[in-house]
Every structure is written in C-alpha cells, then in structure tokens.
Design an enzyme around this catalytic site. Structure first.
Site, PDB file in Angstrom:
ATOM      1  N   ASP A 110      49.335  47.416  46.520  1.00  0.00           N
ATOM      2  CA  ASP A 110      50.751  47.706  46.279  1.00  0.00           C
ATOM      3  C   ASP A 110      50.948  49.215  46.470  1.00  0.00           C
ATOM      4  OD1 ASP A 110      49.780  48.927  43.983  1.00  0.00           O
ATOM      5  OD2 ASP A 110      51.052  47.807  42.594  1.00  0.00           O
ATOM      6  N   HIS A 111      52.131  49.715  46.080  1.00  0.00           N
ATOM      7  CA  HIS A 111      52.408  51.152  46.242  1.00  0.00           C
ATOM      8  C   HIS A 111      51.447  52.008  45.410  1.00  0.00           C
ATOM      9  CE1 HIS A 111      54.551  49.683  42.755  1.00  0.00           C
ATOM     10  NE2 HIS A 111      54.583  50.914  42.272  1.00  0.00           N
ATOM     11  N   CYS A 165      45.582  48.173  43.244  1.00  0.00           N
ATOM     12  CA  CYS A 165      46.894  48.511  42.692  1.00  0.00           C
ATOM     13  C   CYS A 165      46.680  49.709  41.771  1.00  0.00           C
ATOM     14  CB  CYS A 165      47.559  47.307  42.014  1.00  0.00           C
ATOM     15  SG  CYS A 165      46.761  46.651  40.541  1.00  0.00           S
ATOM     16  N   GLY A 166      47.614  49.977  40.875  1.00  0.00           N
ATOM     17  CA  GLY A 166      47.463  51.152  40.019  1.00  0.00           C
ATOM     18  C   GLY A 166      46.241  51.036  39.122  1.00  0.00           C
ATOM     19  N   THR A 167      46.103  49.883  38.495  1.00  0.00           N
ATOM     20  CA  THR A 167      44.977  49.641  37.581  1.00  0.00           C
ATOM     21  C   THR A 167      43.925  48.711  38.172  1.00  0.00           C
ATOM     22  OG1 THR A 167      46.130  47.736  36.688  1.00  0.00           O
ATOM     23  CG2 THR A 167      46.472  49.840  35.548  1.00  0.00           C
ATOM     24  N   GLY A 168      44.306  47.937  39.164  1.00  0.00           N
ATOM     25  CA  GLY A 168      43.440  46.870  39.702  1.00  0.00           C
ATOM     26  C   GLY A 168      43.586  45.573  38.923  1.00  0.00           C
ATOM     27  N   ILE A 169      44.329  45.634  37.829  1.00  0.00           N
ATOM     28  CA  ILE A 169      44.399  44.469  36.948  1.00  0.00           C
ATOM     29  C   ILE A 169      45.357  43.403  37.484  1.00  0.00           C
ATOM     30  CG2 ILE A 169      44.970  43.663  34.619  1.00  0.00           C
ATOM     31  CD1 ILE A 169      44.109  46.465  33.590  1.00  0.00           C
ATOM     32  N   GLY A 170      46.598  43.776  37.724  1.00  0.00           N
ATOM     33  CA  GLY A 170      47.581  42.777  38.175  1.00  0.00           C
ATOM     34  C   GLY A 170      47.167  42.122  39.477  1.00  0.00           C
ATOM     35  N   HIS A 196      25.383  38.160  41.314  1.00  0.00           N
ATOM     36  CA  HIS A 196      25.478  37.088  40.313  1.00  0.00           C
ATOM     37  C   HIS A 196      26.664  36.151  40.528  1.00  0.00           C
ATOM     38  CE1 HIS A 196      22.946  39.262  37.000  1.00  0.00           C
ATOM     39  NE2 HIS A 196      22.485  39.523  38.216  1.00  0.00           N
ATOM     40  N   ARG A 202      20.475  29.461  39.067  1.00  0.00           N
ATOM     41  CA  ARG A 202      21.297  29.586  37.855  1.00  0.00           C
ATOM     42  C   ARG A 202      22.667  30.175  38.170  1.00  0.00           C
ATOM     43  NH1 ARG A 202      18.204  34.143  37.898  1.00  0.00           N
ATOM     44  NH2 ARG A 202      18.983  36.048  36.914  1.00  0.00           N
ATOM     45  N   HIS A 203      22.721  31.061  39.153  1.00  0.00           N
ATOM     46  CA  HIS A 203      24.020  31.655  39.510  1.00  0.00           C
ATOM     47  C   HIS A 203      24.866  30.647  40.299  1.00  0.00           C
ATOM     48  CE1 HIS A 203      22.885  35.349  37.739  1.00  0.00           C
ATOM     49  NE2 HIS A 203      21.944  35.640  38.624  1.00  0.00           N
TER      50      HIS A 203
HETATM   51  C1  RB5 Z   1      52.714  49.456  39.416  1.00  0.00           C
HETATM   52  O1  RB5 Z   1      53.393  50.476  38.751  1.00  0.00           O
HETATM   53  C2  RB5 Z   1      51.566  48.950  38.568  1.00  0.00           C
HETATM   54  O2  RB5 Z   1      52.054  48.187  37.524  1.00  0.00           O
HETATM   55  C3  RB5 Z   1      50.580  48.169  39.412  1.00  0.00           C
HETATM   56  O3  RB5 Z   1      50.125  48.971  40.449  1.00  0.00           O
HETATM   57  C4  RB5 Z   1      49.359  47.657  38.699  1.00  0.00           C
HETATM   58  O4  RB5 Z   1      48.721  48.644  37.964  1.00  0.00           O
HETATM   59  C5  RB5 Z   1      49.534  46.409  37.947  1.00  0.00           C
HETATM   60  O5  RB5 Z   1      48.599  45.828  37.368  1.00  0.00           O
END
Ligand code: RB5
Length: 143
Positions: free
Chosen positions: A7-8, A64-69, A97, A132-133
């Site tokens: 994303d941005h 993304c910003g955090t990699g989480i979303g 693994h 196992r993996h």
């Molecule tokens: C965008 O501002 C931010 O929410 C996205 O890049 C990401 O971190 C979401 O998990």
C-alpha cells in the site's frame, strides 16, 4: 517469479526491494501500488495472494506500514502462508518450518537495509521437507 505488492505505507520500501530484485536478476511482477497516494492494503494483498494461488508466481513480498493488515488479508486465502518478519531468523525459520510463500514487512518498522536482508534470506532458504513440518502445514489447511 516473485510477486510484490504494497500500500502507500510500503510504497517506498517496495521500490527499494524492486531495486534489489533487479540488481540480482530476479524475475518479479509488481502488483502495485504504483504511487505514494493513499490506498487500501487489502487490494494489494489479494492481488499477490491470487498470483501465487494461480501459479503465476511462486513467492510473494507484501509491505504496508506495519506489515500487519497486509499479512492478515493474505492469510485469509487457503494455501497462503504469509509470514510477518522483521528479522532474518524469522525469515529463515518460516521458510524451513512453515514453507511460507509470502514474506510481509512493515516499512514503518524496518529500514531498507534490514528489509533487503530479510527478503534475501526468505528467497534463499528452502523448506526443510521434514515430516513433522509437512504434517503441521497440512493441519493448518484443515478446517
Ligand atoms: C496505513 O496508514 C496503515 O494502516 C497500513 O499501511 C498498515 O500499517 C495496516 O496494517
């Protein structure tokens, strides 16, 4: 073939990683985003996940910003194993693994130098193939 998307929030780091892929003659497809303008990470997570599931690409990189979303979204697809990695140990372990097929990172978490090392580790580590993996990965895919 490597699928890459962001994303941005991950756009700048995606461009840095594309530089690394090109310097190393690694074939890739860039699924966007193509500008730093605000956009929605699920769009790019889905494009990269589908590219892998269709067989068009064999591994993916999502930022993304955090990699989480972006990793949560990719992991909604059966057969996708997206690993959020901010260190090389995790990138190596998840290939060995979990046979992870996508590495996800947060551009607001890691700098480009470490991110490139993480990608390099991820792309150059084979799945162990240990029974196992294999068994645990099979269980992941079951309801
Ligand atoms: C965008 O501002 C931010 O929410 C996205 O890049 C990401 O971190 C979401 O998990």
């Amino acid at each position: 073939m490597i699928a890459i998307g962001s994303d941005h929030g991950g756009y700048g780091l995606k461009q840095e990683i594309i530089g690394y892929l090109e310097e190393n003659d690694l074939e890739y497809k860039d699924y966007g985003t193509y500008t730093p303008d605000s956009c929605d990470y699920p769009v790019y997570a889905k494009k990269v996940a589908k590219a892998i599931l269709s067989g068009e690409c064999d591994k993916g990189i999502l930022i993304c910003g955090t990699g989480i979303g972006i990793s949560i979204t990719a992991n909604k697809f059966k057969g996708i194993r997206a690993a959020l990695c901010h260190d090389c140990f995790s990138a190596q372990a998840t290939r060995e693994h979990n046979d992870a097929n996508i590495v996800a990172m947060g551009a607001r978490v890691v700098g480009p130098g470490l991110a490139i090392k993480i990608v390099d580790t991820f792309l150059n580590t084979e799945f162990s193939g240990d029974e196992r993996h294999i068994n645990r990965i099979r269980q992941m895919e079951e309801d």
